[in-house]
Motif scaffolding. Structure first.
Motif, PDB file in Angstrom:
ATOM      1  N   SER A 160       0.836  -1.209   0.000  1.00 50.46           N
ATOM      2  CA  SER A 160       0.000   0.000   0.000  1.00 50.46           C
ATOM      3  C   SER A 160       0.863   1.247   0.000  1.00 50.46           C
ATOM      4  CB  SER A 160      -0.957  -0.003   1.199  1.00 50.46           C
ATOM      5  OG  SER A 160      -2.014  -0.892   0.915  1.00 50.46           O
ATOM      6  N   HIS A 161       2.095   1.083  -0.396  1.00 51.30           N
ATOM      7  CA  HIS A 161       3.033   2.201  -0.450  1.00 51.30           C
ATOM      8  C   HIS A 161       4.151   1.800  -1.408  1.00 51.30           C
ATOM      9  CE1 HIS A 161       4.569   5.918   0.884  1.00 51.30           C
ATOM     10  NE2 HIS A 161       5.074   5.614   2.049  1.00 51.30           N
ATOM     11  N   GLY A 162       4.674   2.781  -2.154  1.00 50.53           N
ATOM     12  CA  GLY A 162       5.772   2.452  -3.069  1.00 50.53           C
ATOM     13  C   GLY A 162       7.131   2.433  -2.393  1.00 50.53           C
ATOM     14  N   SER A 184       4.711  11.272  -3.908  1.00 56.21           N
ATOM     15  CA  SER A 184       3.552  12.131  -3.589  1.00 56.21           C
ATOM     16  C   SER A 184       3.070  11.872  -2.164  1.00 56.21           C
ATOM     17  CB  SER A 184       2.418  11.931  -4.603  1.00 56.21           C
ATOM     18  OG  SER A 184       2.013  10.584  -4.631  1.00 56.21           O
ATOM     19  N   ASP A 185       3.079  10.612  -1.760  1.00 55.33           N
ATOM     20  CA  ASP A 185       2.565  10.279  -0.427  1.00 55.33           C
ATOM     21  C   ASP A 185       3.425  10.893   0.676  1.00 55.33           C
ATOM     22  OD1 ASP A 185       0.523   8.314   0.946  1.00 55.33           O
ATOM     23  OD2 ASP A 185       2.422   8.091   2.008  1.00 55.33           O
ATOM     24  N   LEU A 186       4.746  10.743   0.552  1.00 55.85           N
ATOM     25  CA  LEU A 186       5.632  11.304   1.583  1.00 55.85           C
ATOM     26  C   LEU A 186       5.539  12.827   1.599  1.00 55.85           C
ATOM     27  CD1 LEU A 186       8.862   9.078   1.281  1.00 55.85           C
ATOM     28  CD2 LEU A 186       6.998   8.859   2.914  1.00 55.85           C
ATOM     29  N   GLY A 226       2.836  14.610   0.654  1.00 52.28           N
ATOM     30  CA  GLY A 226       1.516  14.981   1.172  1.00 52.28           C
ATOM     31  C   GLY A 226       1.423  14.902   2.684  1.00 52.28           C
ATOM     32  N   GLU A 227       1.932  13.805   3.256  1.00 49.07           N
ATOM     33  CA  GLU A 227       1.774  13.659   4.717  1.00 49.07           C
ATOM     34  C   GLU A 227       2.696  14.602   5.491  1.00 49.07           C
ATOM     35  OE1 GLU A 227       2.373   9.498   4.589  1.00 49.07           O
ATOM     36  OE2 GLU A 227       4.513   9.585   4.988  1.00 49.07           O
ATOM     37  N   ARG A 228       3.866  14.889   4.924  1.00 51.45           N
ATOM     38  CA  ARG A 228       4.741  15.876   5.562  1.00 51.45           C
ATOM     39  C   ARG A 228       4.231  17.291   5.296  1.00 51.45           C
ATOM     40  NH1 ARG A 228       6.754  11.454   5.217  1.00 51.45           N
ATOM     41  NH2 ARG A 228       8.536  10.696   6.430  1.00 51.45           N
TER      42      ARG A 228
END
Ligand code: NAD
Ligand code: XAI
Ligand code: MG
Ligand code: MG
Length: 348
Positions: free
Chosen positions: A123-125, A207-209, A211-213
């Motif tokens: 669920s994460h790259g 993008s995920d890292l 976005g959450e930061r």
């Protein structure tokens, strides 16, 4: 697969209309899906899959709090709940939902069970993209796929129970069987996604890292605190500062722009507010854009991943995180927030 135009750009998306649950069940009817890890995403995805009628088991360390949590959620030891190795051995699809740091430590125990034709799901790259740092290199004869819900596993589950859906991205890193596309979309629908949009492992993790930061977690706290502090330094009470900074945002205005866009939220505020917001959005944009650019480059060069691996691999990482969360909880702004929440009529 539908091509949809997002603000002038065409993208491939998969909706529930195009790939209904019935089709997902047909695609996965002979598969055994093992959820490895029962932290936040594990329960959300596992319970949604189970309630949707898929053949799901859980693999988790025995004698851990999360093993007990899995039992409380109705997983049965020896039937649907196993030690990690046994679940991997029984599975045809391994959903690798340990924390990103734990995925590195446990990888040597997972790898032997990745026999030809199985699928490895993330669920994460993170693990694949930063393989030089994680050592996660799957064998060539398994499918390697990703469904990344764009939100907390807690929200994934809550929204499923409300008959809603959280959007997810999907990606295929390796299609060894020729079935990877059907498998990944079926799993995405099965875990309760609203719609699925296409990405790749690298874009997902970057993008995920970011976005959450950034806006989702790091930047939002920084921005809210800065305004709260300025109001307090100028003699405003905690009630006034918290209401004007957080409570109004989450309770009144955010639901409006979630529903119908920023211009519509603006249009439902006074013309005085509209004038000021339109004038000040530029300076806030200009002040923060360099920070976002720096953040993205720290993610892209691997520094953020390394920092996360180093700190979250320490034996006492949970205690250290909890200490920092405690400091946040005990800060004046969030202590004020706790009282404000208590005063919401629906909480009385
Ligand atoms: N938290 C979320 O809602 C969320 C959202 C989207 C994607 N993701 C991704 O999903 C994956 C799972 O994240 P999560 O937040 O659910 O994980 P988590 O931090 O909650 O941990 C999951 C499980 O890992 C187990 N674990 C930790 N260290 C272990 C070890 N050394 N050996 C064996 N088990 C160990 C824990 O007991 C827990 O059951 C990650 O790749 C994450 O980036 C998470
Ligand atoms: C829920 C988030 C922030 O979207 C996820 O990316 C995570 O890492 O927990
Ligand atoms: Mg994340
Ligand atoms: Mg995320």
């Amino acid at each position: 697969m539908a091509v949809m135009n997002f603000g002038g750009v065409d993208e491939n998306v998969m909706t529930r209309d195009e790939f209904p649950l019935k089709k997902a069940k047909e695609v996965l009817k002979d598969e055994v899906i093992a959820i490895i890890g029962y932290g936040v995403q594990g329960p959300g995805q596992g319970l949604n899959l189970r309630d949707n009628g898929f053949n799901v088991i859980v693999g988790q360390r025995k004698d851990s709090k999360t093993w007990d949590k899995a039992i409380a959620d109705g997983w049965v030891p020896g039937e649907t709940l196993f030690e990690i190795e046994e679940a991997c051995q029984r599975a045809t699809i391994i959903q690798y939902l340990l924390s990103d740091a734990a995925q590195i430590a446990v990888w040597p125990r997972i790898k032997p069970y990745l026999t030809a034709g199985k699928a490895l799901y993330f669920s994460h790259g993170f693990g694949i993209t930063y393989k030089e740092r994680t050592g996660i290199v799957p064998p060539a004869d398994v499918d390697v796929i990703l469904v990344a819900p764009k939100g907390s596993g807690t929200s994934l589950r809550r929204m499923f129970l409300q008959g809603r859906g959280l959007n997810s991205s999907y990606a295929i890193f390796q299609d060894a069987t020729g079935k990877a596309k059907d498998r990944v979309i079926a799993l995405g629908i099965g875990v309760g996604s609203g719609y699925l949009f296409e990405t790749n492992f690298k874009k997902e993790v970057y993008s995920d890292l970011t976005g959450e930061r950034g806006t989702l977690m790091g930047a939002i706290q920084g921005l809210l605190l800065a305004q709260y502090e300025v109001l307090r330094e100028n003699g405003h009470t905690p009630s006034e500062a918290f209401n004007e900074t957080v409570e109004e945002l989450t309770q009144s205005l955010m639901p409006l722009f979630a529903e119908n866009g920023m211009d519509w939220m603006y249009a439902n505020c006074s013309t005085t507010a509209q004038r000021g917001a339109l004038d000040w959005m530029g300076p806030f944009h200009d002040a923060t854009k360099p920070v976002f650019a720096k953040l993205y480059s720290e993610v892209a060069c691997g520094n953020e991943a390394q920092r996360s691996i180093d700190t979250n691999s320490k034996p006492d990482y949970r205690e250290k995180l909890e200490e920092e969360l405690k400091a946040l909880r005990e800060s004046e702004m969030w202590r004020a927030g706790a009282v404000v929440r208590k005063l919401r009529p629906e909480n009385n």
